[in-house]
Design a protein around this motif. Structure first.
Motif, PDB file in Angstrom:
ATOM      1  N   VAL A  14       0.845  -1.199   0.000  1.00 39.01           N
ATOM      2  CA  VAL A  14       0.000   0.000   0.000  1.00 39.01           C
ATOM      3  C   VAL A  14       0.882   1.251   0.000  1.00 39.01           C
ATOM      4  O   VAL A  14       1.757   1.397   0.862  1.00 39.01           O
ATOM      5  N   PRO A  15       0.679   2.174  -0.955  1.00 42.03           N
ATOM      6  CA  PRO A  15       1.495   3.404  -1.017  1.00 42.03           C
ATOM      7  C   PRO A  15       1.037   4.424   0.023  1.00 42.03           C
ATOM      8  O   PRO A  15       0.389   5.425  -0.291  1.00 42.03           O
ATOM      9  N   ILE A  16       1.393   4.159   1.282  1.00 44.31           N
ATOM     10  CA  ILE A  16       0.926   4.992   2.391  1.00 44.31           C
ATOM     11  C   ILE A  16       1.273   6.468   2.174  1.00 44.31           C
ATOM     12  O   ILE A  16       0.425   7.354   2.331  1.00 44.31           O
ATOM     13  N   GLY A  17       2.520   6.734   1.819  1.00 43.26           N
ATOM     14  CA  GLY A  17       2.952   8.121   1.647  1.00 43.26           C
ATOM     15  C   GLY A  17       2.182   8.843   0.555  1.00 43.26           C
ATOM     16  O   GLY A  17       1.757  10.000   0.733  1.00 43.26           O
ATOM     17  N   ASP A  18       1.983   8.179  -0.587  1.00 46.33           N
ATOM     18  CA  ASP A  18       1.239   8.789  -1.692  1.00 46.33           C
ATOM     19  C   ASP A  18      -0.214   9.050  -1.305  1.00 46.33           C
ATOM     20  O   ASP A  18      -0.785  10.093  -1.649  1.00 46.33           O
ATOM     21  N   ALA A  37      -9.819   0.260   7.191  1.00 48.79           N
ATOM     22  CA  ALA A  37     -10.632   0.003   6.006  1.00 48.79           C
ATOM     23  C   ALA A  37     -10.499  -1.433   5.496  1.00 48.79           C
ATOM     24  O   ALA A  37     -11.463  -2.018   4.996  1.00 48.79           O
ATOM     25  N   LEU A  38      -9.300  -1.990   5.607  1.00 44.96           N
ATOM     26  CA  LEU A  38      -9.035  -3.300   5.004  1.00 44.96           C
ATOM     27  C   LEU A  38      -9.953  -4.430   5.498  1.00 44.96           C
ATOM     28  O   LEU A  38     -10.334  -5.288   4.689  1.00 44.96           O
ATOM     29  N   PRO A  39     -10.321  -4.480   6.796  1.00 44.16           N
ATOM     30  CA  PRO A  39     -11.198  -5.587   7.208  1.00 44.16           C
ATOM     31  C   PRO A  39     -12.526  -5.631   6.464  1.00 44.16           C
ATOM     32  O   PRO A  39     -13.101  -6.710   6.265  1.00 44.16           O
ATOM     33  N   GLY A  40     -13.029  -4.470   6.043  1.00 38.34           N
ATOM     34  CA  GLY A  40     -14.277  -4.463   5.285  1.00 38.34           C
ATOM     35  C   GLY A  40     -14.129  -5.167   3.943  1.00 38.34           C
ATOM     36  O   GLY A  40     -14.982  -5.964   3.540  1.00 38.34           O
ATOM     37  N   ASP A  75      -0.324   5.941  -8.891  1.00 36.21           N
ATOM     38  CA  ASP A  75      -0.677   6.145 -10.304  1.00 36.21           C
ATOM     39  C   ASP A  75      -1.087   4.839 -10.988  1.00 36.21           C
ATOM     40  O   ASP A  75      -1.817   4.864 -11.983  1.00 36.21           O
ATOM     41  N   ALA A  76      -0.606   3.712 -10.459  1.00 31.28           N
ATOM     42  CA  ALA A  76      -0.894   2.423 -11.091  1.00 31.28           C
ATOM     43  C   ALA A  76      -2.234   1.839 -10.649  1.00 31.28           C
ATOM     44  O   ALA A  76      -2.679   0.828 -11.192  1.00 31.28           O
ATOM     45  N   ILE A  77      -2.883   2.492  -9.685  1.00 31.42           N
ATOM     46  CA  ILE A  77      -4.152   1.961  -9.169  1.00 31.42           C
ATOM     47  C   ILE A  77      -5.308   2.463 -10.025  1.00 31.42           C
ATOM     48  O   ILE A  77      -5.469   3.664 -10.242  1.00 31.42           O
ATOM     49  N   ASP A  78      -6.112   1.541 -10.518  1.00 32.39           N
ATOM     50  CA  ASP A  78      -7.297   1.866 -11.319  1.00 32.39           C
ATOM     51  C   ASP A  78      -8.476   2.020 -10.355  1.00 32.39           C
ATOM     52  O   ASP A  78      -9.094   1.042  -9.938  1.00 32.39           O
ATOM     53  N   GLU A  79      -8.790   3.271 -10.017  1.00 34.46           N
ATOM     54  CA  GLU A  79      -9.832   3.512  -9.016  1.00 34.46           C
ATOM     55  C   GLU A  79     -11.212   3.083  -9.517  1.00 34.46           C
ATOM     56  O   GLU A  79     -12.052   2.615  -8.745  1.00 34.46           O
ATOM     57  N   ALA A  80     -11.462   3.244 -10.829  1.00 30.81           N
ATOM     58  CA  ALA A  80     -12.755   2.829 -11.384  1.00 30.81           C
ATOM     59  C   ALA A  80     -12.933   1.319 -11.260  1.00 30.81           C
ATOM     60  O   ALA A  80     -14.008   0.825 -10.884  1.00 30.81           O
ATOM     61  N   ASP A  81     -11.864   0.582 -11.555  1.00 31.01           N
ATOM     62  CA  ASP A  81     -11.902  -0.875 -11.379  1.00 31.01           C
ATOM     63  C   ASP A  81     -12.086  -1.205  -9.902  1.00 31.01           C
ATOM     64  O   ASP A  81     -12.832  -2.128  -9.540  1.00 31.01           O
ATOM     65  N   PRO A 115     -14.428   5.521   3.243  1.00 29.20           N
ATOM     66  CA  PRO A 115     -15.127   5.288   1.970  1.00 29.20           C
ATOM     67  C   PRO A 115     -14.316   5.691   0.750  1.00 29.20           C
ATOM     68  O   PRO A 115     -14.479   5.117  -0.333  1.00 29.20           O
ATOM     69  N   LYS A 116     -13.414   6.662   0.917  1.00 30.40           N
ATOM     70  CA  LYS A 116     -12.563   7.078  -0.200  1.00 30.40           C
ATOM     71  C   LYS A 116     -11.452   6.058  -0.464  1.00 30.40           C
ATOM     72  O   LYS A 116     -10.984   5.914  -1.599  1.00 30.40           O
ATOM     73  N   LEU A 117     -11.041   5.380   0.602  1.00 30.97           N
ATOM     74  CA  LEU A 117      -9.943   4.419   0.469  1.00 30.97           C
ATOM     75  C   LEU A 117     -10.389   3.083  -0.114  1.00 30.97           C
ATOM     76  O   LEU A 117      -9.594   2.402  -0.764  1.00 30.97           O
ATOM     77  N   LEU A 118     -11.618   2.681   0.133  1.00 24.00           N
ATOM     78  CA  LEU A 118     -12.052   1.343  -0.292  1.00 24.00           C
ATOM     79  C   LEU A 118     -11.773   1.068  -1.777  1.00 24.00           C
ATOM     80  O   LEU A 118     -11.184   0.035  -2.112  1.00 24.00           O
ATOM     81  N   PRO A 119     -12.171   1.969  -2.716  1.00 21.46           N
ATOM     82  CA  PRO A 119     -11.885   1.676  -4.126  1.00 21.46           C
ATOM     83  C   PRO A 119     -10.415   1.768  -4.506  1.00 21.46           C
ATOM     84  O   PRO A 119     -10.009   1.234  -5.541  1.00 21.46           O
ATOM     85  N   LEU A 120      -9.597   2.428  -3.678  1.00 13.06           N
ATOM     86  CA  LEU A 120      -8.162   2.493  -3.942  1.00 13.06           C
ATOM     87  C   LEU A 120      -7.444   1.266  -3.397  1.00 13.06           C
ATOM     88  O   LEU A 120      -6.445   0.813  -3.966  1.00 13.06           O
ATOM     89  N   LEU A 121      -7.957   0.717  -2.311  1.00 14.57           N
ATOM     90  CA  LEU A 121      -7.336  -0.461  -1.711  1.00 14.57           C
ATOM     91  C   LEU A 121      -7.779  -1.757  -2.393  1.00 14.57           C
ATOM     92  O   LEU A 121      -7.020  -2.733  -2.394  1.00 14.57           O
ATOM     93  N   ALA A 122      -8.976  -1.781  -2.958  1.00 14.62           N
ATOM     94  CA  ALA A 122      -9.504  -3.021  -3.547  1.00 14.62           C
ATOM     95  C   ALA A 122      -8.582  -3.616  -4.612  1.00 14.62           C
ATOM     96  O   ALA A 122      -8.302  -4.823  -4.588  1.00 14.62           O
TER      97      ALA A 122
END
Length: 215
Positions: A14-18, A37-40, A75-81, A115-122
């Motif tokens: 996970v890119p914590i700093g970014d 967020a991750l347990p959800g 930058d490599a994370i596809d938030e829509a996906d 809620p903002k992190l869920l689609p970035l972490l998925a």
């Protein structure tokens, strides 16, 4: 021990700093928000994988993701996906899950981030699982043999969830002290979930069954 090693490997991607820079918080706050967020996500995937049809669908989705080693750039994370993954995994309970996770955080800042992190972490979770089941970064089919320690996909999700909830297989509470049994109970009881008779790797259906419609 397995829970801890799997969890640390996932957190290492996970890119914590970014993420902290993106949302204007410090690294420590972002790290805590990620761990809240991750347990959800992991719990939702575990519930999906708790029956054969759900496991097959999740494994098919994993084949579309390449395993990654080391950190993943924002930058490599596809938030829509990622949003599609979250919607598939949590369904119409997405806002309930995010709210419950946020309440457990005890911080309005962290609660607003979840809620903002869920689609970035998925996508990161999916890449991590793909790496475990498909092998390091190669595309192909999900390995049929159990991965690392037995149990295949369910075993890996169980290890991760056990670590995130503060222990599963291990007695010590780990650094995220705010998690522990409280989050275990919260997720287990959310929306009528049964009492959690076994936390972590074992009774995932009992722990999170009520979360996504009851099993």
């Amino acid at each position: 021990m397995a829970s801890d090693s799997e969890l640390q490997a996932l957190l290492g991607q996970v890119p914590i700093g970014d993420l902290a820079a993106k949302f204007g918080v410090d690294d420590a706050t972002m790290r805590e928000a990620v761990q809240q967020a991750l347990p959800g996500l992991v719990g939702g995937m575990a519930v999906n994988a708790s029956d054969q049809e759900g496991a097959q669908k999740l494994e098919a989705a994993l084949e579309k993701h390449s395993g990654a080693e080391g950190g993943i750039s924002l930058d490599a994370i596809d938030e829509a996906d990622g949003q599609k993954i979250v919607t598939h995994v949590l369904g119409d309970k997405e806002s309930d899950v995010a709210h419950a996770l946020g309440q457990n955080a005890g911080s309005s800042v962290i609660s607003s981030l979840i809620p903002k992190l869920l689609p970035l972490l998925a996508p990161i979770v999916m890449q991590f699982l793909a790496g475990k089941l498909l092998g390091g970064g190669s595309n192909g089919t999900v390995a049929s043999q159990p991965a690392q320690g037995g149990g295949g996909l369910g075993g890996i999700l169980g290890d991760l969830l056990g670590g995130l909830l503060g222990g599963g297989s291990q007695p010590q509470a780990k650094s995220q002290q705010s998690q522990g049994g409280g989050l275990d109970d919260l997720l287990g009881g959310l929306l009528g979930g049964g009492s959690s008779s076994g936390s972590g790797g074992g009774g995932l259906g009992g722990l999170l069954g009520g979360l996504l419609g009851g099993k």
